[in-house]
Design a protein around this motif. Structure first.
Motif, short mmCIF file in Angstrom:
data_model
loop_
_atom_site.label_atom_id
_atom_site.label_comp_id
_atom_site.label_asym_id
_atom_site.label_seq_id
_atom_site.Cartn_x
_atom_site.Cartn_y
_atom_site.Cartn_z
N TYR A 313 7.93 14.95 -12.74
CA TYR A 313 7.62 15.88 -13.82
C TYR A 313 8.88 16.27 -14.58
O TYR A 313 8.85 16.47 -15.81
CB TYR A 313 6.92 17.14 -13.29
CG TYR A 313 5.55 16.89 -12.70
CD1 TYR A 313 4.75 15.84 -13.18
CD2 TYR A 313 5.04 17.68 -11.68
CE1 TYR A 313 3.49 15.60 -12.64
CE2 TYR A 313 3.78 17.46 -11.14
CZ TYR A 313 3.01 16.41 -11.62
OH TYR A 313 1.77 16.18 -11.09
N SER A 314 10.02 16.39 -13.87
CA SER A 314 11.28 16.66 -14.54
C SER A 314 11.65 15.53 -15.50
O SER A 314 12.16 15.76 -16.59
CB SER A 314 12.40 16.85 -13.51
OG SER A 314 12.16 17.97 -12.69
N PHE A 315 11.36 14.29 -15.09
CA PHE A 315 11.64 13.14 -15.94
C PHE A 315 10.73 13.14 -17.16
O PHE A 315 11.20 12.91 -18.29
CB PHE A 315 11.45 11.85 -15.15
CG PHE A 315 11.53 10.60 -15.99
CD1 PHE A 315 12.69 10.27 -16.66
CD2 PHE A 315 10.42 9.78 -16.11
CE1 PHE A 315 12.75 9.13 -17.44
CE2 PHE A 315 10.48 8.64 -16.90
CZ PHE A 315 11.65 8.31 -17.56
N ILE A 350 3.78 30.28 -27.26
CA ILE A 350 2.52 29.81 -26.67
C ILE A 350 2.79 29.16 -25.31
O ILE A 350 2.15 29.47 -24.31
CB ILE A 350 1.81 28.83 -27.62
CG1 ILE A 350 1.35 29.56 -28.88
CG2 ILE A 350 0.61 28.18 -26.91
CD1 ILE A 350 0.86 28.63 -29.98
N GLY A 351 3.76 28.22 -25.27
CA GLY A 351 4.06 27.52 -24.03
C GLY A 351 4.54 28.45 -22.93
O GLY A 351 4.06 28.40 -21.79
N ALA A 358 0.02 31.41 -15.87
CA ALA A 358 -0.27 30.54 -14.72
C ALA A 358 0.47 30.99 -13.46
O ALA A 358 -0.10 31.00 -12.36
CB ALA A 358 0.09 29.10 -15.07
N PHE A 359 1.73 31.37 -13.63
CA PHE A 359 2.53 31.76 -12.47
C PHE A 359 2.17 33.14 -11.94
O PHE A 359 2.66 33.54 -10.88
CB PHE A 359 4.02 31.71 -12.81
CG PHE A 359 4.55 30.32 -13.05
CD1 PHE A 359 4.15 29.26 -12.26
CD2 PHE A 359 5.45 30.07 -14.08
CE1 PHE A 359 4.63 27.97 -12.48
CE2 PHE A 359 5.94 28.80 -14.31
CZ PHE A 359 5.53 27.74 -13.51
N SER A 360 1.32 33.87 -12.66
CA SER A 360 0.91 35.20 -12.19
C SER A 360 -0.11 35.12 -11.06
O SER A 360 -0.38 36.12 -10.39
CB SER A 360 0.34 36.02 -13.35
OG SER A 360 -0.92 35.49 -13.78
N ALA A 376 0.21 25.31 -16.13
CA ALA A 376 1.66 25.49 -16.02
C ALA A 376 2.39 24.20 -16.40
O ALA A 376 3.39 24.22 -17.13
CB ALA A 376 2.04 25.92 -14.61
N LEU A 377 1.88 23.08 -15.92
CA LEU A 377 2.53 21.79 -16.18
C LEU A 377 2.47 21.42 -17.66
O LEU A 377 3.47 21.05 -18.27
CB LEU A 377 1.86 20.70 -15.34
CG LEU A 377 2.47 19.30 -15.42
CD1 LEU A 377 3.91 19.33 -14.93
CD2 LEU A 377 1.64 18.31 -14.61
#
Length: 472
Positions: A313-315, A350-351, A358-360, A376-377
């Motif tokens: 995902y980092s890539f 927005i992002g 999502a992280f909540s 989140a992704l």
């Protein structure tokens, strides 16, 4: 098209080199410093959790090891110009290449946490030098007709360097069985990740021997004949070389060497235009963009993503960064800097807002619920895309154009220093903030993205289509 029988042209603006491919090679070789800038900045992403585990340190200490390279960056950027004026642009590149190599070897073979931090500072110093010398050299060597496009090589090289570092990290992690501390070539995987930078560092050094010194520096040190040879090499033999040398000499004599004192004035220490530049630099960093490149693997693992997938995902985020940068390069001269910045700010709000939402949610079996995980992704990629197509490029364009000629160099130096300091603040604070409240951390970044909108609307003036002499 210019015929071969046409008389030599005295001005540079009509210069179209016969060997444009060679000029592109020269610019690309210089931009290798940008590649190393991006690579070194991002490669640490793959080692964060392994460093935490190997040295058994908390988030605050870990953050300092990650962020300490930025101290070296600030010093390197502040001193590179003076070094280059004394010994030349090429020698400066070669010093940076040596420092990159030393940093890579030292970081791969640390005795303890303290010397890992030291090697990070050395690498940071090289980053700072490369961030200044690459664009300056390209601007001085590139024919005026191609300067804008060749100048964009530096930013393109940076984002490619980020992407390649993430791809290499992912490949190394897979080779080590998905374990950052897994053994590979007698070392732990994270050590190999940091050591691989030796390859592009050595290549950068070798390429620096294959490109000519800047004509401007050659003229400054009295080597006019060599300067004529380089000008002929990069601008073609249809120009009047003596006239070009004279033109450069006159421009150098007219230049005002701006100092820090020139920036003072107004109600709040600096002139208002300097504060606008500082504001652009700070907002660029306070939206948390470098969290995506320094800590993304750690972030995804903290919400239950498998380490190998987190590296992938980092890539993909780095690829999105490249796409956004290309979009910015296409549209920055078409729709303008200010509209692009505003579009980017809205997209980032927005992002980041979606990431904060999502992280909540509480983790279930160590993972985010499926819906929140996907949100989140996707939101992380939206954030990086909108940053890259706007603030990632536009801020540097603004900083190069917005200041009056008399204070441009000094004001750009102050704004760039503010950017490194803001970068350090975000990088050093993220692990502790994430331990406190990951969702709350992203709410903070969202607020800064939102505040950037009225800041741009009220204080930032469009610079598209204006001559540098009009700025003030």
């Amino acid at each position: 098209m210019t015929s071969t029988a046409q008389a030599p042209q005295p001005g540079a603006n009509t210069a179209h080199p016969e060997h444009l491919g060679h000029v592109i090679f020269i610019a690309a070789a210089a931009a290798m410093g940008g590649f190393l800038f991006g690579y070194d900045s991002s490669v640490i992403n793959g080692a964060v959790e392994a460093i935490r585990d190997r040295y058994d340190i908390g988030s605050a200490a870990l953050a300092q090891v990650i962020a300490i390279a930025l101290i070296g960056c600030a010093i390197g950027a502040a001193t590179a110009g003076r070094i280059a004026d004394r010994i030349g642009r090429i020698r400066c590149m070669q010093i940076a290449a040596v420092l990159f190599t030393i940093s890579a070897v030292g970081s791969a073979l640390p005795f303890a946490l303290w010397d890992l931090a030291f090697w990070r500072i050395i690498g940071g110093f090289a980053i700072g030098m490369a961030s200044v010398i690459g664009p300056a050299y390209i601007a001085e060597v590139a024919p005026p007709a191609y300067r804008g496009r060749l100048g964009s090589f530096q930013q393109a090289a940076i984002v490619v360097g980020i992407a390649v570092s993430q791809l290499v990290n992912w490949a190394i992690l897979n080779a080590a069985g998905g374990n950052q501390r897994g053994t590979l070539m007698g070392l732990e995987a994270w050590q190999v990740m940091l050591g691989v930078m030796v390859v592009p560092a050595v290549l950068y050094g070798l390429l620096s021997f294959a490109i000519p010194e800047s004509p401007r520096f050659l003229i400054e040190v009295g080597r006019k004949e060599r300067a004529r040879e380089v000008l002929k090499e990069v601008e073609g033999d249809k120009i009047d070389l003596d006239a070009r040398v004279t033109e450069i000499e006159r421009a150098m004599k007219r230049e005002h060497k701006s100092t820090f004192k020139d920036l003072l004035g107004g109600s709040f220490f600096f002139k208002p235009i300097v504060w606008v530049g500082i504001g652009l630099s700070v907002f660029q960093q306070f939206v948390g963009i470098n969290v995506a490149f320094y800590y993304s693997s750690t972030l995804w693992q903290s919400v239950g993503v498998d380490p190998t997938e987190s590296f992938f995902y980092s890539f993909t985020t780095s690829i999105i960064n490249i796409v956004g940068t290309v979009i910015a390069m296409i549209f920055v001269d078409r729709i303008g800097r200010k509209p692009l910045a505003l579009i980017g700010s809205v997209g980032m709000v927005i992002g980041l807002g979606l990431e904060a939402w999502a992280f909540s949610y509480n983790l279930v079996d160590g993972k985010l619920p499926a819906t929140q995980g996907w949100v989140a992704l996707i939101a992380a990629h939206i954030f990086v895309l909108f940053f890259a197509l706007s603030w990632g490029v536009v801020v540097w364009v603004f900083l190069g154009e917005m200041f009056p000629n008399r204070i441009r160099a000094a004001a750009l130096g102050v704004a760039a220093s503010a950017q490194w300091i803001a970068n350090w603040a975000i990088t050093a604070s993220f692990p502790s903030l994430a331990d406190w409240n990951l969702s709350g951390t992203y709410v903070i970044y969202t607020i800064f993205a939102a505040l950037s909108i009225p800041f741009v609307l009220k204080f930032v003036k469009e610079t598209k289509g204006k001559a540098l002499e009009e700025m003030g």
